[in-house]
Design a protein around this motif. Structure first.
Motif, PDB file in Angstrom:
ATOM      1  N   ASN A 226      -3.670  -5.940  -3.963  1.00  0.00           N
ATOM      2  CA  ASN A 226      -5.652  -5.994  -3.961  1.00  0.00           C
ATOM      3  C   ASN A 226      -6.440  -5.822  -2.517  1.00  0.00           C
ATOM      4  O   ASN A 226      -7.254  -5.910  -2.013  1.00  0.00           O
ATOM      5  CB  ASN A 226      -5.957  -7.587  -5.010  1.00  0.00           C
ATOM      6  CG  ASN A 226      -7.047  -8.032  -5.041  1.00  0.00           C
ATOM      7  OD1 ASN A 226      -8.137  -6.977  -5.506  1.00  0.00           O
ATOM      8  ND2 ASN A 226      -7.735  -9.103  -4.494  1.00  0.00           N
ATOM      9  N   THR A 230      -8.787  -4.020  -0.417  1.00  0.00           N
ATOM     10  CA  THR A 230     -10.132  -4.431  -0.039  1.00  0.00           C
ATOM     11  C   THR A 230     -10.616  -4.160   1.791  1.00  0.00           C
ATOM     12  O   THR A 230     -11.074  -4.208   1.465  1.00  0.00           O
ATOM     13  CB  THR A 230     -10.135  -6.564  -0.166  1.00  0.00           C
ATOM     14  OG1 THR A 230      -9.534  -6.153  -1.815  1.00  0.00           O
ATOM     15  CG2 THR A 230     -11.215  -6.647   0.413  1.00  0.00           C
ATOM     16  N   LEU A 266      -8.103 -11.178  -9.609  1.00  0.00           N
ATOM     17  CA  LEU A 266      -8.392 -10.820  -8.321  1.00  0.00           C
ATOM     18  C   LEU A 266      -9.346  -9.412  -8.683  1.00  0.00           C
ATOM     19  O   LEU A 266      -9.705  -9.431  -9.229  1.00  0.00           O
ATOM     20  CB  LEU A 266      -6.633  -9.476  -8.492  1.00  0.00           C
ATOM     21  CG  LEU A 266      -5.216 -10.556  -8.078  1.00  0.00           C
ATOM     22  CD1 LEU A 266      -4.077  -9.517  -8.460  1.00  0.00           C
ATOM     23  CD2 LEU A 266      -5.206 -11.306  -6.543  1.00  0.00           C
ATOM     24  N   LEU A 268     -10.232  -7.148  -7.045  1.00  0.00           N
ATOM     25  CA  LEU A 268     -10.030  -5.190  -7.562  1.00  0.00           C
ATOM     26  C   LEU A 268     -10.016  -4.652  -8.933  1.00  0.00           C
ATOM     27  O   LEU A 268      -9.538  -3.934  -8.989  1.00  0.00           O
ATOM     28  CB  LEU A 268      -9.443  -4.554  -6.614  1.00  0.00           C
ATOM     29  CG  LEU A 268     -10.032  -4.721  -4.885  1.00  0.00           C
ATOM     30  CD1 LEU A 268      -9.659  -4.340  -3.826  1.00  0.00           C
ATOM     31  CD2 LEU A 268     -11.629  -4.351  -4.934  1.00  0.00           C
TER      32      LEU A 268
END
Length: 496
Positions: A226, A230, A266, A268
């Motif tokens: 993640n 990102t 998280l 995403l």
């Protein structure tokens, strides 16, 4: 579904039963429907006789799938076995139970649900269907965004590790999505988040992380994935999301590793699938897929039907299916609660540790599975010169055990392992018995390998040019088998 192949090894293409002969004096065709009916007792006996040759599900250590439930739940299953789940108007309570399960699981996975909202998800026949649905949602959302931007949308891809279950390959092939796999390496049998993010491009519809690898039970580092993804999204302007395949680990991590960040905590992570029939503790036939929010499930994928009574939204690959497993899942969730699931998972983890210690104590194996993850033990032979893990797997069947042997995926194919899955019904006494049987087999295989070497050395053949060439162990075994067969064929009287 397993593709069927006709395989007749008995006389003719017929099925006979000793006890059923009291009712049926004619043999039944094996691959054609019989012309006449037979008594129900005979039909039962014929089928029951053949099923006796199946393995014992409790000793099937290859499978993650639940093989035992409480008698009260068995009664609920039998009482609802004739309910078609899709008939929501006729069976509104069953539909409500499914909705409760979806919300309970969504909260377990820390979905950002407000007080006045309900979770977005659906029950499926397993994680394979759940993954297909999640993949379709990612593909359609990516296509819609690309069309809005006036960009081509004909080459979608998914990034995964080479350790993914075959259902991901099915999704990619069936729905025309390129599968970009991060290769494994010896000693590292899960997807490397760094390599995965490097493979992401503008056509990537999602990155799939595995919470509980089928090969070793290990959890992949979703948190690192993640964070890295990102950063890449910020650099490129893309918006590549994450799907978590928690088929095996989704009902383990919340109870054993609550601080582990892998779920909707998280940002995403947009969808998660989990198998209710694995560590959700339900018999085979139920899975779940949960989405982070309504925005992550395109509305055009949801169908609305009204010919069964009222307007009914549906998002599944199949239509009709039984209600029993949905009801059984709800039973387990309210019967066990958080405390009950935690106790069972802790017990499975402890039994896995005992088996791991027993396997390691033999001095003959390297344990490849980690202590953190799905409670299973994967181990390989330190020395495979005399025999292989496949020989051990085959010999374990003599004692009733079903323990799979397999090779690792691409770039680690030379590593062959045995894997034992620890389920709720696998006790410490069974663990100790399994180790004892493995030791017996090791001694037998050692003796056989030593004997083969001795026979090989005494039956060396002289070649035409005077060079002595030893026969291989396989050649010797075939020669001995052929001689015994010849002797038996010539035998006319006496006890065989």
């Amino acid at each position: 579904m397993v593709l069927s192949h006709a395989n007749s090894i008995t006389r003719g293409d017929s099925v006979a039963s000793t006890f059923a002969s009291r009712y049926v004096r004619e043999q039944l065709p094996r691959y054609r429907m019989p012309e006449r009916s037979i008594p129900r007792e005979a039909a039962y006996q014929i089928i029951n006789d053949e099923l006796m040759l199946d393995g014992n599900p409790r000793l099937n250590l290859a499978s993650f799938v639940t093989t035992w439930m409480e008698p009260e739940c068995d009664k609920l299953i039998m009482g609802s076995i004739n309910k078609n789940y899709v008939d929501m108007d006729e069976y509104p309570v069953t539909t409500e139970l499914q909705n409760r399960c979806v919300n309970m699981i969504a909260h377990l996975f820390n979905a950002p649900i407000k007080e006045d909202e309900t979770a977005i998800g659906v029950g499926t026949v397993g994680s394979s269907e759940a993954i297909m649905l999640a993949g379709l949602a990612f593909k359609r959302k990516w296509q819609n965004k690309r069309k809005e931007q006036g960009k081509p949308c004909d080459k979608p891809n998914i990034v995964t590790g080479a350790n993914v279950q075959v259902c991901w390959e099915k999704f990619a092939r069936y729905f025309e999505v390129e599968l970009k796999e991060v290769k494994l390496s010896e000693g590292y049998y899960v997807m490397d988040p760094v390599k995965a993010v490097e493979m992401v491009d503008e056509n990537t519809i999602c990155v799939a992380a595995i919470l509980g690898s089928t090969l070793t039970g290990e959890f992949e580092d979703v948190k690192l994935l993640n964070d890295l993804l990102t950063e890449k999204n910020k650099e490129t302007g893309w918006d590549v999301p994450i799907h978590v395949d928690a088929a095996s680990g989704g009902f383990i991590a919340p109870f054993l590793y609550p601080e582990l960040e892998w779920d909707f905590r998280l940002p995403l992570v947009k969808s998660i699938n989990v198998s209710g029939h694995k560590y959700g503790l339900v018999y085979a036939g139920v899975g779940w897929v949960i989405w982070r929010s309504k925005e992550d499930l395109p509305e055009e994928l949801i169908f609305h039907i009204n010919y069964l009574g009222t307007d009914q939204p549906t998002f599944t690959l199949n239509f009709s299916k039984g209600s029993s497993q949905i009801i059984a899942q709800y039973y387990q969730l309210i019967r066990l609660g958080f405390e009950g699931y935690k106790n069972i998972m802790e017990n499975c983890k402890e039994n896995a540790a005992i088996l791991r210690e027993g396997v390691a104590a033999t001095g003959r194996f390297d344990v490849l599975s980690k202590e953190t993850g799905v409670p299973l033990v994967a181990f390989s032979l330190k020395d495979s010169s005399g025999f292989t893990v496949f020989d051990i797997s085959e010999n374990l069947r003599r004692f009733g055990w079903i323990v799979p042997a397999y090779t690792m995926p691409a770039d680690a194919e030379h590593v062959a392992v045995l894997r034992v899955v620890i389920r709720e019904d696998f006790s410490r006494s069974l663990s100790e018995r399994l180790v004892s049987d493995i030791l017996k087999i090791l001694r037998e295989l050692d003796a056989r390998a030593t004997h083969a070497v001795r026979v090989s050395s005494t039956t060396a053949a002289q070649s035409g040019d005077g060079i002595v060439a030893k026969k291989s162990v396989l050649e010797i075994e075939r020669e001995v088998a052929a001689r015994w067969k010849d002797a038996v064929d010539k035998k006319k009287t006496g006890v065989c």
